[in-house]
Design a protein around this motif. Structure first.
Motif, PDB file in Angstrom:
ATOM      1  N   ASN B 212      -3.433 -22.476  18.151  1.00  0.00           N
ATOM      2  CA  ASN B 212      -3.092 -21.038  18.252  1.00  0.00           C
ATOM      3  C   ASN B 212      -2.970 -20.925  17.192  1.00  0.00           C
ATOM      4  O   ASN B 212      -3.661 -20.890  16.206  1.00  0.00           O
ATOM      5  N   VAL B 213      -2.993 -19.401  17.163  1.00  0.00           N
ATOM      6  CA  VAL B 213      -3.150 -18.276  16.250  1.00  0.00           C
ATOM      7  C   VAL B 213      -1.956 -18.228  15.335  1.00  0.00           C
ATOM      8  O   VAL B 213      -2.077 -18.740  14.364  1.00  0.00           O
ATOM      9  N   GLU B 214      -0.810 -18.112  15.708  1.00  0.00           N
ATOM     10  CA  GLU B 214       0.654 -18.451  15.238  1.00  0.00           C
ATOM     11  C   GLU B 214       0.639 -19.741  14.800  1.00  0.00           C
ATOM     12  O   GLU B 214       1.368 -19.777  13.260  1.00  0.00           O
ATOM     13  N   THR B 215       0.861 -20.787  15.173  1.00  0.00           N
ATOM     14  CA  THR B 215       0.229 -21.796  14.371  1.00  0.00           C
ATOM     15  C   THR B 215      -0.714 -22.038  13.165  1.00  0.00           C
ATOM     16  O   THR B 215       0.325 -23.187  12.531  1.00  0.00           O
ATOM     17  N   LEU B 216      -1.204 -21.995  12.863  1.00  0.00           N
ATOM     18  CA  LEU B 216      -2.160 -21.675  11.505  1.00  0.00           C
ATOM     19  C   LEU B 216      -1.416 -20.356  11.022  1.00  0.00           C
ATOM     20  O   LEU B 216      -1.627 -20.645   9.752  1.00  0.00           O
ATOM     21  N   ALA B 217      -1.372 -19.829  11.535  1.00  0.00           N
ATOM     22  CA  ALA B 217      -0.562 -18.786  10.264  1.00  0.00           C
ATOM     23  C   ALA B 217       0.285 -19.479   9.765  1.00  0.00           C
ATOM     24  O   ALA B 217       1.483 -18.728   7.947  1.00  0.00           O
ATOM     25  N   ASN B 218       1.294 -20.196  10.204  1.00  0.00           N
ATOM     26  CA  ASN B 218       2.298 -20.657   9.622  1.00  0.00           C
ATOM     27  C   ASN B 218       1.736 -21.706   8.541  1.00  0.00           C
ATOM     28  O   ASN B 218       2.627 -22.310   7.492  1.00  0.00           O
ATOM     29  N   LEU B 219       0.123 -21.979   8.292  1.00  0.00           N
ATOM     30  CA  LEU B 219       0.312 -22.965   7.286  1.00  0.00           C
ATOM     31  C   LEU B 219       0.043 -22.926   5.773  1.00  0.00           C
ATOM     32  O   LEU B 219       0.622 -23.533   4.887  1.00  0.00           O
ATOM     33  N   PRO B 220      -0.114 -21.156   5.518  1.00  0.00           N
ATOM     34  CA  PRO B 220      -0.222 -21.200   4.011  1.00  0.00           C
ATOM     35  C   PRO B 220       1.092 -20.679   3.565  1.00  0.00           C
ATOM     36  O   PRO B 220       0.992 -22.025   2.389  1.00  0.00           O
ATOM     37  N   TRP B 221       2.229 -20.848   4.228  1.00  0.00           N
ATOM     38  CA  TRP B 221       3.917 -20.654   3.560  1.00  0.00           C
ATOM     39  C   TRP B 221       3.643 -22.254   3.752  1.00  0.00           C
ATOM     40  O   TRP B 221       4.781 -23.010   2.409  1.00  0.00           O
ATOM     41  N   ILE B 222       3.622 -23.084   5.010  1.00  0.00           N
ATOM     42  CA  ILE B 222       4.201 -24.701   4.525  1.00  0.00           C
ATOM     43  C   ILE B 222       3.334 -25.234   2.868  1.00  0.00           C
ATOM     44  O   ILE B 222       3.981 -26.080   2.818  1.00  0.00           O
ATOM     45  N   VAL B 223       2.453 -25.398   3.096  1.00  0.00           N
ATOM     46  CA  VAL B 223       1.422 -25.926   2.029  1.00  0.00           C
ATOM     47  C   VAL B 223       2.159 -25.126   0.724  1.00  0.00           C
ATOM     48  O   VAL B 223       2.586 -25.817  -0.171  1.00  0.00           O
ATOM     49  N   THR B 224       2.049 -24.129   0.534  1.00  0.00           N
ATOM     50  CA  THR B 224       2.751 -23.332  -0.576  1.00  0.00           C
ATOM     51  C   THR B 224       4.427 -23.742  -0.220  1.00  0.00           C
ATOM     52  O   THR B 224       4.522 -24.255  -2.315  1.00  0.00           O
ATOM     53  N   ASN B 225       5.078 -23.968   0.118  1.00  0.00           N
ATOM     54  CA  ASN B 225       6.652 -24.357  -0.393  1.00  0.00           C
ATOM     55  C   ASN B 225       6.974 -25.557  -0.096  1.00  0.00           C
ATOM     56  O   ASN B 225       7.884 -26.244   0.198  1.00  0.00           O
ATOM     57  N   GLY B 226       6.009 -26.892   0.840  1.00  0.00           N
ATOM     58  CA  GLY B 226       6.170 -28.204   1.529  1.00  0.00           C
ATOM     59  C   GLY B 226       6.426 -27.904   2.880  1.00  0.00           C
ATOM     60  O   GLY B 226       7.636 -27.017   3.608  1.00  0.00           O
TER      61      GLY B 226
END
Lengths: 208, 452
Positions: B212-226
């Protein structure tokens, strides 16, 4: 009406190259046909079948499933009024009936001058701005009856042409896939393990 | 009230006029997540997502990291398909993410491709969303030109094309196997599962991750912040932040990003920073907690947190994050009819219980509304529901390939039980009239659907 113009035929061939299998381009090409003619003409479906290498019946089979594809001409302005639950709670039905009275037609039909078609549609994802409608898939939110009247007047007089292109035109920006930047299609039976996974595996082994 | 001060993750650029441009995106931390991902091994990126416990935001709420792990090893190519076919009534978040922050979605898609080894991605946007298509087309063009998409991304080994594709008006295409059929150029009808779980046999029968769009939109933050930092937000079973749309009879309808699993329905509907309460002079009658497919909730459910298992235990579902609020002016029969009509119109026609069942439910409800209801009609509605989904239970038993048909049962089962007298009154009966058909009682006592 029409097969693709020479220009659109080139574009159609390019769109087909974006997919590992040509039939995936079917819906994009149906959109292109509707963009060209305002609806999906029989000749266009035959042309699409030739370009993709399937039968016209297969093209029609897909086309007829999707409600955005119009196989008969519709008005220059397709007015889609949402009456689903969130809009219904805040006057979506009244809005629809007002527009029907104002234009003298029922939902699903076109004014005799060919300017407007009204449709009663399902949720268009603007629920927090109910009641809402789309004209040629451009959003208008919190549409009171007065706002609706003004919108119809504006559209009839051509004052909204910059924000609402004629029916058939969706995105006015096309994706470009620059040849020098393309990674290429991942084709079943041809594509192998992506190189970045292989290099990562090697790196992990070297580090282990 | 438990309104937390947690900072938003995916909606940070919603208030900007130019949040959709590459310049603004880069000026506000854009593509840093992709760079951070490329500095790690793909498996390490997948591990971060697993550590985040990111649940899919499309409606089913399946853990994204686990879904990625279902791709069979050694089968190539794999594809990523971005599900931007948002059309569940009341749901209204993916459109904003695509219109207001398209690069964030593109960056998330690239991170996913890198982690799962997808060599090509398809971004399937709902057909009716012209502005989202334009914004994404421009964003893709700019990102290609700047070296963020295509061959050897940012000088790395990652090479992937993202192809923008859009639908043409069919709710069912939001179901992932129907979406794949549509992407293959076919009528959008769901596939039988098993064997066609997309991770194993998806697009062109190759392993395919549909996110889903929102699922993927979270990934940049997750990878940047852990992933660990993401997992500090929200409840134990529902990590991170999540977008919820509150619509209907509230003072401040809107899309709000709140801490997941901690915030309650009461917060979202009544807090001054969110829905602001029911419109003046009125009281809450019912609310739909998770899109049109969800059984309705009432006053007594307000303190349930926005968390899947708690909502499930109370007999409904959190679904796609859509809360539709109905006040005391709402005609329960009419609201019920309108939701059912949606399913009747959107049934793809593949399975008989759904195609016939939803159509008849809509017809019977319509004649009740039009004043032509028959004494047995309320029971007849339940009888049809029972045929679509035996037992009218929650979660619904399924007689169909996908859940669309059984979803049409939810509003009826809810409304008939709770507002039985309104239905009976339409049919010319009294509140004491039994709800029976062929001598069988469907409602044995108030608030209960008898098993048949």
């Amino acid at each position: 009406m029409a097969r693709f113009t020479a220009e659109n035929t080139i574009l159609a061939r390019e769109i087909i190259t974006r997919y590992p299998r040509p039939k995936s381009a079917l819906i994009p090409l149906l959109h292109l046909a509707q963009e060209q003619d305002g609806h999906v003409a029989d000749d266009a479906m035959e042309h699409i079948a030739e370009l993709i290498g399937i039968t016209p019946a297969e093209v029609l089979g897909t086309c007829s499933f999707y409600e955005m594809f119009k196989r008969e001409p519709v008005g220059n302005y397709l007015v889609n009024v949402c009456t689903n639950i969130a809009c219904m709670l805040l006057g979506g039905e009244e809005l629809l009936h007002h527009l029907e009275d104002r234009l003298g037609i029922k939902a699903g039909s076109t004014t005799p001058d060919g300017v407007f078609t009204i449709e009663d549609v399902e949720c268009i994802a603007a629920c927090t701005e109910a009641p809402c409608l789309q004209v040629n898939y451009r959003y208008f939110s919190n549409v009171t009856l007065d706002v609706a009247d003004a919108l119809i007047d504006d559209l009839r007089q051509g004052h909204r042409a910059h924000e609402v292109p004629r029916h058939g035109i969706l995105a006015r920006t096309r994706q470009l896939l620059p040849a020098d930047r393309r990674a290429g299609n991942a084709v079943p039976g041809v594509a192998e393990e992506p190189v970045w996974l292989r290099t990562a595996d090697t790196g992990a082994e070297a580090g282990a | 009230m438990t309104v937390t001060n947690a900072a938003p993750i995916v909606s940070t650029r919603f208030a900007l006029d130019d949040g959709h441009t590459l310049d603004r995106y880069l000026a506000t931390g854009g593509y840093e997540g992709l760079k951070a991902a490329l500095a790690k091994a793909p498996s390490a990126v997948a591990d971060e997502v697993k550590a985040a416990s990111l649940l899919g935001r499309g409606g089913a709420g399946f853990p994204a990291g686990t879904k990625w792990g279902f791709c069979p090893p050694g089968v190539w190519p794999r594809y990523l398909v971005v599900n931007g076919d948002e059309s569940e009534p009341g749901t209204y978040k993916d459109r904003l993410l695509m219109e207001k922050d398209p690069h964030q979605l593109i960056e998330g898609a690239l991170i996913a491709c890198y982690a799962i080894g997808a060599a090509q991605a398809f971004l399937y946007v709902r057909g009716e969303m012209a502005l989202a298509q334009e914004r994404l087309a421009q964003a893709l063009n700019d990102a290609y030109a700047a070296g963020y998409i295509g061959t050897n991304i940012l000088g790395s080994d990652l090479s992937v094309d993202i192809v923008l594709h859009w639908g043409a008006g069919a709710y069912i295409v939001g179901e992932e196997t129907a979406l794949i059929e549509s992407l293959e150029g076919n009528r959008g009808m769901p596939r039988l599962k098993p064997p066609f779980f997309p991770a194993a046999k998806g697009l062109y029968l190759q392993p395919t991750v549909v996110n889903n769009v929102e699922t993927l939109a979270n990934l940049p933050w997750i990878v940047t912040n852990g992933g660990a930092k993401f997992a500090q937000l929200g409840a134990e079973t529902s990590r991170g932040m999540r977008l919820f749309a509150v619509s209907g009879h509230v003072k401040q309808p809107g899309v709000y990003e709140v801490e997941f699993g901690v915030t309650t329905f009461r917060d979202l509907i009544y807090a001054p920073v969110y829905g602001g309460g029911i419109r003046d002079g009125h009281t809450l009658k019912a609310f739909i907690p998770g899109g049109a497919s969800a059984p309705w909730f009432y006053e007594e459910h307000l303190d349930i947190p926005l968390e899947a298992s708690a909502v499930g235990a109370a007999g409904s579902m959190l679904g796609s994050g859509a809360i539709v609020v109905m006040d005391d002016t709402t005609d329960a029969v009419k609201a019920c009819w309108r939701v059912v009509r949606f399913f009747a119109r959107e049934s793809c026609g593949k399975c008989t219980p759904c195609r016939e069942g939803t159509t008849w439910l809509e017809k019977v409800l319509r004649r009740i509304l039009d004043g032509h209801g028959r004494p047995d009609d309320v029971a007849l509605l339940l009888d049809v529901c029972d045929n679509i989904s035996p037992g009218i239970a929650w979660p619904p038993k399924q007689t169909t390939i996908c859940p669309l048909g059984p979803s049409a049962v939810s509003p009826i089962a809810s409304a008939v039980v709770r507002f039985r007298e309104e239905f009976v009154a339409y049919c010319g009966g009294t509140a004491e009239s039994p709800v029976t058909i062929n001598g069988k009682a469907y409602i044995s006592q108030p608030g209960e659907v008898a098993s048949v």
